[in-house]
Design an enzyme around this catalytic site. Structure first.
Site, PDB file in Angstrom:
ATOM      1  N   HIS A 197      46.938  46.823  42.839  1.00 47.64           N
ATOM      2  CA  HIS A 197      47.132  47.879  41.838  1.00 47.64           C
ATOM      3  C   HIS A 197      48.380  48.724  42.062  1.00 47.64           C
ATOM      4  O   HIS A 197      48.897  49.312  41.124  1.00 47.64           O
ATOM      5  CB  HIS A 197      45.856  48.716  41.722  1.00 47.64           C
ATOM      6  N   ARG A 304      43.414  51.850  31.777  1.00 53.15           N
ATOM      7  CA  ARG A 304      42.751  51.859  33.091  1.00 53.15           C
ATOM      8  C   ARG A 304      42.277  53.283  33.381  1.00 53.15           C
ATOM      9  O   ARG A 304      42.988  54.080  33.997  1.00 53.15           O
ATOM     10  CB  ARG A 304      43.724  51.387  34.178  1.00 53.15           C
ATOM     11  N   ARG A 340      38.944  50.792  28.927  1.00 55.82           N
ATOM     12  CA  ARG A 340      38.121  50.052  29.872  1.00 55.82           C
ATOM     13  C   ARG A 340      37.332  51.090  30.662  1.00 55.82           C
ATOM     14  O   ARG A 340      37.916  52.034  31.209  1.00 55.82           O
ATOM     15  CB  ARG A 340      38.981  49.237  30.834  1.00 55.82           C
ATOM     16  N   GLU A 437      36.621  38.225  33.955  1.00 53.62           N
ATOM     17  CA  GLU A 437      37.393  38.170  35.208  1.00 53.62           C
ATOM     18  C   GLU A 437      36.554  37.632  36.362  1.00 53.62           C
ATOM     19  O   GLU A 437      37.025  37.563  37.493  1.00 53.62           O
ATOM     20  CB  GLU A 437      38.014  39.535  35.536  1.00 53.62           C
ATOM     21  N   ASN A 460      44.096  38.863  36.762  1.00 58.06           N
ATOM     22  CA  ASN A 460      44.327  39.239  38.163  1.00 58.06           C
ATOM     23  C   ASN A 460      43.096  38.939  39.001  1.00 58.06           C
ATOM     24  O   ASN A 460      43.175  38.360  40.078  1.00 58.06           O
ATOM     25  CB  ASN A 460      44.645  40.735  38.282  1.00 58.06           C
ATOM     26  N   ASP A 461      41.959  39.371  38.481  1.00 57.26           N
ATOM     27  CA  ASP A 461      40.721  39.128  39.220  1.00 57.26           C
ATOM     28  C   ASP A 461      40.210  37.715  38.999  1.00 57.26           C
ATOM     29  O   ASP A 461      39.685  37.094  39.919  1.00 57.26           O
ATOM     30  CB  ASP A 461      39.647  40.141  38.806  1.00 57.26           C
ATOM     31  N   ARG A 471      43.553  39.060  46.184  1.00 53.90           N
ATOM     32  CA  ARG A 471      44.809  39.308  45.475  1.00 53.90           C
ATOM     33  C   ARG A 471      45.770  40.220  46.228  1.00 53.90           C
ATOM     34  O   ARG A 471      46.945  40.308  45.884  1.00 53.90           O
ATOM     35  CB  ARG A 471      44.526  39.869  44.068  1.00 53.90           C
ATOM     36  N   CYS A 508      44.739  40.733  29.494  1.00 53.58           N
ATOM     37  CA  CYS A 508      45.340  41.996  29.933  1.00 53.58           C
ATOM     38  C   CYS A 508      45.719  41.971  31.410  1.00 53.58           C
ATOM     39  O   CYS A 508      46.155  42.964  31.955  1.00 53.58           O
ATOM     40  CB  CYS A 508      44.424  43.168  29.631  1.00 53.58           C
TER      41      CYS A 508
HETATM   42  C1  PEP Z   1      42.569  42.042  35.856  1.00 54.59           C
HETATM   43  O1  PEP Z   1      41.757  41.852  36.767  1.00 54.59           O
HETATM   44  O2  PEP Z   1      43.342  41.159  35.421  1.00 54.59           O
HETATM   45  C2  PEP Z   1      42.688  43.367  35.233  1.00 54.59           C
HETATM   46  C3  PEP Z   1      43.415  43.576  34.152  1.00 54.59           C
HETATM   47  O3  PEP Z   1      42.047  44.384  35.846  1.00 54.59           O
HETATM   48  P1  PEP Z   1      42.605  45.108  37.172  1.00 54.59           P
HETATM   49  O4  PEP Z   1      43.951  44.547  37.486  1.00 54.59           O
HETATM   50  O5  PEP Z   1      42.652  46.567  36.876  1.00 54.59           O
HETATM   51  O6  PEP Z   1      41.571  44.745  38.178  1.00 54.59           O
HETATM   52 MG    MG Z   2      40.270  43.368  37.145  1.00 55.12          MG
END
Ligand code: PEP
Ligand code: MG
Length: 582
Positions: A197, A304, A340, A437, A460-461, A471, A508
Site C-alpha cells: 500500500h 479506499r 469500498r 480478490e 493486487n490481492d 505482495r 481496481c
Molecule cells: C486489490 O487487492 O487489488 C485492491 C484494489 O485492494 P488493496 O490494494 O487496497 O488491497
Molecule cells: Mg485488496
C-alpha cells in the site's frame, strides 16, 4: 550541477514502484520502538532530569505537529494529538517510572519501557474499545519519548523530509500518508513490493519510488546523495557526473512520452472502432479528487476508505467519516463514487489490531467489519448519508463466498432502513458490488454474479492469494507474477460469469493502471478500469489507439499461452507498439 561526493558511487537494484526519477540528499528514517538495553546508572537524579527533558521535548514536538496537521488537514484530524499530549501528562505513569528508576538504579529508557509495557498490557485487555485504543496512543508517545532519550529520529519525522529522498527499511501506509505532498523528492525502501500500500500511495502522490532494495540501509549514510529511478528500480547512491548526465536524457524521454499521451487526456474513452470503456480513479480521500479531475476520470472506481483511519491513526466517528464522504460526493459533482467499505488489516494496520502471525490471511476487511458492528454500522451510516448528496456505489472487500456477501448486504440493508426511518434516503439507488480478490470467490463467480450489481477485481490481492506469494515480501517479489497463466485464466472466468449474468465488471487493482495490462483486461471483458489518476493518460492512449478486435485477439493469444515469460512478452510488445516505443 550537483557536487560530486567523496564517497564512491554504489548501484543497487529494487522493484520500480512509482514512476519518475528523483534525486537529492538522503533522509534516513529510523522506525519502530527502539531496542533499549538495561544498565545501572551512577546518578539516579540526573537520570530523572533527563526524563523530564525528554517529556518536555516530546510535548513541544507533538504540539508543533498538532498545529501543522490542524492547518493542513483540519481540527478534527489534529485532535488525535490531544490524546497523545494527555499521555505525557499522566501523573501516575510518570510517578511509576520515577519510582522504578529509584528502586532499581537502572537507566530511565529501560524503566520507562518496562512501566509503559505494563500500562499497554492493561489497556489492551479492556473490554471497552475506546479504552483499548489508549494502548496505541501510549505506544506512539512512548516511541517518541524513547527517541528523544536515545537521540534517534522517529518515523513521524517524515513530515520534515522536504526536498529530500526518504530512505527507510519499510514505510507503513500511515507513514506514507504522512509524507509532505509538496516536497519529498522520492522514496526508497529495503522492504516492500510493488503492490504494497505504500507503493500504491506513492503512485497517487506522484512520488517516484523504488521498494525491495536489498542492502539499502547498510549502504546509505546520512549526507549521501541518492538517485531513485522509479521506472527501472535502479537506486544509485552518490551518482557520478556521468551517471547524472545519462539520467538527464532518460528524464527527457520520459517527459516527451508523457507530453504526447497528455495531448489526448480529454478525449473520450472509446477504442479506435468506437467501443466504449471507462477509466476511473482510485482515491484515498478528497485530496485525490483534483488529480481525478485533471486526468479526466469518469468517476471514482475505488475509494479506499481505510485511509482516513490510517491518517487519524484511530477509529473515526460517524461524524468524521460523514464529513469526509460528503465532501467527496459533493466534489465528484454527479459522477459515481464507489466506496469500498473498511479494508483494514494486512499491511494496513491500526495500532496493534493486526498483531497476528499471518495478517494478510487474518482479521482483515469484511471479516473485521462483520465481527465489529460498532465499527461497520457507523461507517455504513456515514456512506449512506453521503449517498443522499449524489450517486454512490458500495463494495465489500475480501469477500470469500456468497454467504459472506449476503451477511454484509444484510447489515447495509438494516442501516439503510434505520436511515429511512430518520428520513434520509439515497439520491439514487445504490449499486452494490463485491471485490473479487480471493480465489474461492473467483471459483464461484457464476453464483455470486446473481447476487451483485457489479464485480470489482482487486488484482493486487487476487494475485497474491492465487499464487501464495506475499505482495509485500521483497525476497519473493520475483514470484509475484501477474503474468502467470493461472491469473489470466481466472480473470477470464470472472469476466465470463459476469457477462452471462449481465453484471458490470471493473478492475481496481494495480494492473488496471498498467498500460501493459490494461489492453488484456479490456480484451478479456472488463468494462471499467480504476487506477491512481496519474496512470490514466497512458492507459487511455493505449486503449484509444486499439480496436476492440485487437484487444480480443490479444486476450485469446494470452489465454492460449502456458508460460509467464511468453505472456509477459506478448503484453509488453503490444503496449510498446501502441505507445510507439519501438
Ligand atoms: C486489490 O487487492 O487489488 C485492491 C484494489 O485492494 P488493496 O490494494 O487496497 O488491497
Ligand atoms: Mg485488496
Amino acid at each position: 550541477m550537483q557536487a560530486e561526493s567523496s564517497r564512491p558511487e554504489i548501484r543497487l537494484q529494487g522493484t520500480a514502484a512509482a514512476p519518475g526519477v528523483g534525486r537529492g540528499p538522503a533522509y534516513l528514517l529510523l522506525q519502530g520502538m527502539a531496542i533499549v538495553a538495561c544498565q545501572k546508572v551512577p546518578d539516579v537524579e540526573a537520570e530523572l532530569r533527563r526524563f523530564d527533558l525528554a517529556l518536555e521535548a516530546t510535548r513541544q514536538a507533538i504540539t508543533k505537529l498538532r498545529q501543522e496537521v490542524a492547518q493542513s488537514l483540519g481540527e478534527s484530524e489534529a485532535a488525535i494529538f490531544d490524546a497523545h499530549l494527555l499521555v505525557l501528562d499522566d501523573v501516575a505513569l510518570i510517578d511509576d517510572v520515577s519510582k522504578e528508576v529509584r528502586a532499581t538504579g537502572f537507566n530511565v529508557e529501560f524503566c520507562f519501557q518496562e512501566v509503559v509495557q505494563r500500562y499497554i498490557d492493561i489497556f489492551e485487555r479492556m473490554e471497552d474499545a475506546f479504552l483499548r485504543e489508549r494502548a496505541s496512543d501510549i505506544r506512539d508517545v512512548t516511541s517518541r519519548v524513547l527517541h528523544h532519550l536515545l537521540g534517534t529520529r522517529p518515523a513521524h519525522a517524515t513530515m520534515a523530509a522536504r526536498q529530500q529522498v526518504v530512505v527507510a527499511r519499510d514505510l507503513t501506509p500511515s507513514e506514507t500518508a504522512g509524507l509532505p505532498e509538496d516536497g519529498v523528492l522520492a522514496f526508497v525502501t529495503e522492504e516492500g513490493g510493488r503492490t504494497g500500500h505504500s507503493a500504491i500511495m506513492a503512485r497517487s502522490l506522484e512520488i517516484p519510488a523504488v521498494v525491495g532494495v536489498k542492502g539499502l540501509m547498510e549502504a546509505v549514510q546520512e549526507g549521501d546523495v541518492i538517485l531513485v529511478d522509479g521506472e527501472t528500480g535502479a537506486v544509485v547512491i552518490n551518482p557520478t557526473g556521468a551517471t547524472l548526465e545519462g539520467y538527464r536524457s532518460q528524464e527527457l524521454a520520459i517527459r516527451r512520452r508523457r507530453d504526447r499521451v497528455m495531448l489526448e487526456i480529454a478525449l473520450p474513452d472509446v477504442t479506435s472502432d468506437g467501443e466504449g470503456f471507462a477509466l476511473q480513479a482510485n482515491i484515498g480521500g478528497p485530496e485525490d479528487l483534483e488529480d481525478a479531475r485533471l486526468y479526466c476520470a469518469q468517476g471514482v472506481g475505488l475509494y479506499r476508505t481505510e485511509n482516513l483511519y490510517l491518517r487519524l491513526d484511530a477509529w473515526p466517528t460517524e461524524a468524521q467519516q460523514y464529513e469526509e464522504y460528503a465532501e467527496v460526493v459533493r466534489e465528484a459533482k454527479g459522477r459515481l463514487v464507489t466506496f469500498r467499505t473498511l479494508d483494514l488489516g494486512g499491511d494496513k494496520r491500526l495500532g496493534d489490531l493486526n498483531d497476528e502471525a499471518n495478517p494478510f490471511m487474518g482479521y482483515r476487511a469484511i471479516r473485521l467489519c462483520l465481527d465489529r458492528p460498532d465499527v461497520f454500522r457507523p461507517q455504513l451510516r456515514a456512506i449512506l448519508r453521503a449517498a443522499a448528496l449524489g450517486p454512490v456505489a458500495v463494495m465489500f472487500p475480501m469477500i470469500s463466498g456468497i454467504e459472506e456477501f449476503r451477511r454484509a448486504k444484510e447489515v447495509l440493508t438494516s442501516v439503510a432502513d434505520e436511515l429511512a426511518a430518520e428520513g434520509i434516503r439515497p439520491k439514487e439507488r445504490i449499486r452494490l458490488g463485491a471485490m473479487i480478490e480471493i480465489p474461492s470467490v473467483a471459483a464461484v463467480a457464476e453464483d455470486l454474479a446473481q447476487e451483485v450489481d457489479f464485480f470489482s477485481v482487486g488484482t493486487n490481492d487476487l494475485v497474491q492469494y492465487l499464487l501464495a506469494v506475499d505482495r509485500g515480501n521483497p525476497r519473493i517479489s520475483a514470484l509475484y507474477e501477474p503474468a502467470h497463466p493461472a491469473v489470466v485464466r481466472t480473470l477470464e472466468r470472472i469476466f465470463k460469469a459476469a457477462r452471462q449474468h449481465g453484471v458490470a465488471t471493473a478492475v481496481c487493482g494495480e494492473l488496471a493502471g498498467d498500460p501493459v495490462w490494461a489492453p488484456l483486461l479490456i480484451g478479456l471483458g472488463a468494462h471499467e478500469l480504476s487506477m491512481a489518476p496519474p496512470a490514466i493518460p497512458e492507459v487511455r492512449f493505449v486503449l484509444r489507439h486499439s480496436t476492440k478486435d485487437e484487444l480480443v485477439r490479444l486476450a485469446q493469444q494470452a489465454l492460449a499461452l502456458s508460460e509467464c515469460s511468453a505472456i509477459k512478452a506478448l503484453l509488453a510488445d503490444y503496449s510498446a507498439t501502441k505507445l510507439k516505443l519501438r
